[in-house]
Design an enzyme around this catalytic site. Structure first.
Site, PDB file in Angstrom:
ATOM      1  N   LYS A  84      44.122  60.485  18.761  1.00 31.74           N
ATOM      2  CA  LYS A  84      43.874  61.450  17.485  1.00 31.74           C
ATOM      3  C   LYS A  84      44.553  62.528  17.817  1.00 31.74           C
ATOM      4  CE  LYS A  84      38.774  62.411  18.620  1.00 31.74           C
ATOM      5  NZ  LYS A  84      39.006  61.630  19.316  1.00 31.74           N
ATOM      6  N   ARG A 108      31.260  66.184  14.307  1.00 27.05           N
ATOM      7  CA  ARG A 108      31.555  65.220  15.880  1.00 27.05           C
ATOM      8  C   ARG A 108      30.187  64.848  15.773  1.00 27.05           C
ATOM      9  NH1 ARG A 108      36.018  66.623  19.438  1.00 27.05           N
ATOM     10  NH2 ARG A 108      35.814  64.849  21.235  1.00 27.05           N
ATOM     11  N   ARG A 135      46.541  60.134  30.374  1.00 28.58           N
ATOM     12  CA  ARG A 135      47.143  61.090  29.970  1.00 28.58           C
ATOM     13  C   ARG A 135      46.969  62.264  31.067  1.00 28.58           C
ATOM     14  NH1 ARG A 135      43.285  63.380  25.230  1.00 28.58           N
ATOM     15  NH2 ARG A 135      41.376  63.242  26.599  1.00 28.58           N
ATOM     16  N   ARG A 138      43.408  66.444  32.439  1.00 31.47           N
ATOM     17  CA  ARG A 138      42.191  66.667  31.955  1.00 31.47           C
ATOM     18  C   ARG A 138      40.989  66.853  32.858  1.00 31.47           C
ATOM     19  NH1 ARG A 138      42.019  66.638  25.254  1.00 31.47           N
ATOM     20  NH2 ARG A 138      39.044  65.720  26.008  1.00 31.47           N
ATOM     21  N   ARG A 173      31.457  60.110  28.074  1.00 30.20           N
ATOM     22  CA  ARG A 173      31.863  60.575  26.521  1.00 30.20           C
ATOM     23  C   ARG A 173      32.046  59.863  25.369  1.00 30.20           C
ATOM     24  NH1 ARG A 173      37.763  62.441  28.370  1.00 30.20           N
ATOM     25  NH2 ARG A 173      38.318  63.205  26.140  1.00 30.20           N
TER      26      ARG A 173
HETATM   27  P1  AP5 Z   1      44.855  61.256  22.631  1.00 37.68           P
HETATM   28  O1  AP5 Z   1      45.958  61.378  21.512  1.00 37.68           O
HETATM   29  O2  AP5 Z   1      45.099  62.671  23.076  1.00 37.68           O
HETATM   30  O3  AP5 Z   1      43.937  60.693  21.831  1.00 37.68           O
HETATM   31  P2  AP5 Z   1      42.330  61.636  21.483  1.00 37.68           P
HETATM   32  O4  AP5 Z   1      42.115  60.590  20.106  1.00 37.68           O
HETATM   33  O5  AP5 Z   1      42.747  62.781  21.439  1.00 37.68           O
HETATM   34  O6  AP5 Z   1      41.516  61.559  23.013  1.00 37.68           O
HETATM   35  P3  AP5 Z   1      40.507  63.045  23.552  1.00 37.68           P
HETATM   36  O7  AP5 Z   1      40.219  62.771  24.221  1.00 37.68           O
HETATM   37  O8  AP5 Z   1      40.873  64.696  23.435  1.00 37.68           O
HETATM   38  O9  AP5 Z   1      39.344  63.272  22.365  1.00 37.68           O
HETATM   39  P4  AP5 Z   1      38.568  63.136  22.434  1.00 37.68           P
HETATM   40  O10 AP5 Z   1      37.485  63.455  21.520  1.00 37.68           O
HETATM   41  O11 AP5 Z   1      37.287  63.211  23.568  1.00 37.68           O
HETATM   42  O12 AP5 Z   1      38.530  65.132  23.484  1.00 37.68           O
HETATM   43  P5  AP5 Z   1      38.712  66.513  22.814  1.00 37.68           P
HETATM   44  O13 AP5 Z   1      39.410  67.372  23.028  1.00 37.68           O
HETATM   45  O14 AP5 Z   1      37.987  66.246  20.842  1.00 37.68           O
HETATM   46  O15 AP5 Z   1      45.162  60.303  23.540  1.00 37.68           O
HETATM   47  C1  AP5 Z   1      45.782  59.724  24.346  1.00 37.68           C
HETATM   48  C2  AP5 Z   1      46.119  59.401  25.436  1.00 37.68           C
HETATM   49  O16 AP5 Z   1      46.816  57.620  24.870  1.00 37.68           O
HETATM   50  C3  AP5 Z   1      47.356  60.002  25.700  1.00 37.68           C
HETATM   51  O17 AP5 Z   1      47.771  59.904  26.955  1.00 37.68           O
HETATM   52  C4  AP5 Z   1      48.918  59.800  25.025  1.00 37.68           C
HETATM   53  O18 AP5 Z   1      49.760  59.764  25.085  1.00 37.68           O
HETATM   54  C5  AP5 Z   1      48.551  58.134  25.030  1.00 37.68           C
HETATM   55  N1  AP5 Z   1      48.203  57.719  23.589  1.00 37.68           N
HETATM   56  C6  AP5 Z   1      47.877  57.865  22.257  1.00 37.68           C
HETATM   57  N2  AP5 Z   1      48.018  57.068  21.938  1.00 37.68           N
HETATM   58  C7  AP5 Z   1      48.577  56.318  21.736  1.00 37.68           C
HETATM   59  C8  AP5 Z   1      48.970  55.264  22.121  1.00 37.68           C
HETATM   60  N3  AP5 Z   1      49.109  53.964  20.529  1.00 37.68           N
HETATM   61  N4  AP5 Z   1      49.406  53.443  22.587  1.00 37.68           N
HETATM   62  C9  AP5 Z   1      49.383  54.135  23.924  1.00 37.68           C
HETATM   63  N5  AP5 Z   1      48.681  55.306  24.459  1.00 37.68           N
HETATM   64  C10 AP5 Z   1      48.537  56.148  23.328  1.00 37.68           C
HETATM   65  O19 AP5 Z   1      37.024  66.976  23.028  1.00 37.68           O
HETATM   66  C11 AP5 Z   1      36.476  67.710  24.300  1.00 37.68           C
HETATM   67  C12 AP5 Z   1      35.480  68.083  24.633  1.00 37.68           C
HETATM   68  O20 AP5 Z   1      35.107  69.480  23.663  1.00 37.68           O
HETATM   69  C13 AP5 Z   1      34.339  67.092  24.137  1.00 37.68           C
HETATM   70  O21 AP5 Z   1      33.878  66.206  25.168  1.00 37.68           O
HETATM   71  C14 AP5 Z   1      32.898  68.116  23.629  1.00 37.68           C
HETATM   72  O22 AP5 Z   1      32.767  68.748  24.701  1.00 37.68           O
HETATM   73  C15 AP5 Z   1      34.079  69.472  23.593  1.00 37.68           C
HETATM   74  N6  AP5 Z   1      33.879  69.461  21.621  1.00 37.68           N
HETATM   75  C16 AP5 Z   1      35.256  69.193  20.834  1.00 37.68           C
HETATM   76  N7  AP5 Z   1      34.987  69.396  19.940  1.00 37.68           N
HETATM   77  C17 AP5 Z   1      33.571  69.255  19.449  1.00 37.68           C
HETATM   78  C18 AP5 Z   1      32.462  68.988  18.976  1.00 37.68           C
HETATM   79  N8  AP5 Z   1      32.864  69.439  16.949  1.00 37.68           N
HETATM   80  N9  AP5 Z   1      31.615  69.295  18.879  1.00 37.68           N
HETATM   81  C19 AP5 Z   1      31.124  69.585  19.944  1.00 37.68           C
HETATM   82  N10 AP5 Z   1      31.620  69.945  21.433  1.00 37.68           N
HETATM   83  C20 AP5 Z   1      33.122  69.213  21.414  1.00 37.68           C
END
Ligand code: AP5
Length: 221
Positions: free
Chosen positions: A13, A88, A127, A160, A171
């Site tokens: 994402k 979410r 990552r 992270r 997660r």
């Molecule tokens: P990346 O693009 O970083 O993936 P992502 O989907 O953004 O993953 P996140 O871990 O950031 O998502 P998340 O939803 O768990 O975390 P968030 O920060 O929102 O890609 C991942 C890796 O793969 C990278 O190294 C990239 O280079 C690689 N990659 C990408 N595409 C690829 C491909 N095609 N091929 C190979 N490699 C690839 O949330 C974190 C925490 O915050 C949550 O757990 C929660 O506690 C809180 N939080 C955030 N938003 C909310 C909400 N709305 N409500 C409640 N709590 C929330």
């Protein structure tokens, strides 16, 4: 363009949001990034969010809904935005609909990126994120030119805290229980585009653009 990106942790994402934000010249709004900055800055929001983030659970709905409510009325959002990691839960999606309805608008598209659990663990374990500018890398799939150093700003690359295997599994469980129901929610509203998220990052970007009815940069050149 008001676009929501859905998908499990590590689906790409953030990776795709950066490209889409550039393509459409609109901001990427990542609740994860906003919360991580608050933790780093040791604000009141950060100290509240930390315990949830460290355990891989969701920060309470009212907190993230408040963040989005304030963010989407900023001047840079006047032509739209990309929501990365929000909504979410169904409660968050309903709150977003309500917020937008009140100002006479709505979500235009929802893109769901799907990736299997095995690939997710591989992606998140490798990552790395820049401590200064937040740019994302992968040690195998998208490595920086110099190990441990950000190509963009020279900042230090770190892993992270929530990318430990045990927290990743928590997660994923939270995603299945609380976020996956959003797929049916947006399908019911005829807003959903499903994109397979395994494969080359640029190909996935092109597939998203195509689903949105846009010409991909490759096709245009
Ligand atoms: P990346 O693009 O970083 O993936 P992502 O989907 O953004 O993953 P996140 O871990 O950031 O998502 P998340 O939803 O768990 O975390 P968030 O920060 O929102 O890609 C991942 C890796 O793969 C990278 O190294 C990239 O280079 C690689 N990659 C990408 N595409 C690829 C491909 N095609 N091929 C190979 N490699 C690839 O949330 C974190 C925490 O915050 C949550 O757990 C929660 O506690 C809180 N939080 C955030 N938003 C909310 C909400 N709305 N409500 C409640 N709590 C929330």
């Amino acid at each position: 363009m008001k676009l929501v990106l859905l998908g499990p942790p590590g689906a790409g994402k953030g990776t795709q949001s950066v490209r889409l934000a550039q393509h459409f010249a609109i901001p990427q709004i990542s609740t994860g990034d906003i919360l991580r900055k608050a933790v780093k800055d040791k604000t009141k929001l950060g100290s509240l969010a930390k315990k949830y983030m460290d355990s891989g659970t969701l920060v309470p709905d009212e907190v993230v809904i408040g963040i989005i409510r304030e963010r989407i009325i900023e001047p840079d959002c006047k032509n739209g935005y990309i929501l990365d990691g929000f909504p979410r839960t169904i409660a968050q999606a309903e709150a977003l609909d309500e917020m937008l309805e009140r100002i006479g608008t709505q979500v235009d598209h929802v893109v769901n990126i799907s990736v299997g659990d095995k690939e997710i663990i591989k992606r998140l374990a490798g990552r790395r994120t820049c401590i200064s500018c937040g740019a994302g890398y992968h040690i195998l799939f998208d490595p920086p030119k110099q190990e441990g150093v950000c190509d963009r700003c020279g900042g230090k690359l770190i892993q992270r805290d929530d990318d430990k295997e045990e927290t990743i599994r928590a997660r994923l469980k939270v995603y299945q229980q609380q976020t996956e129901p959003l797929i049916a929610y947006y399908k019911g509203k005829h807003l959903l585009h499903s994109i397979p998220g395994e494969g080359n990052m640029e190909e996935i970007f092109s597939a998203i653009l195509e689903a949105l009815g846009e010409k991909s940069p490759k096709a245009g050149s």
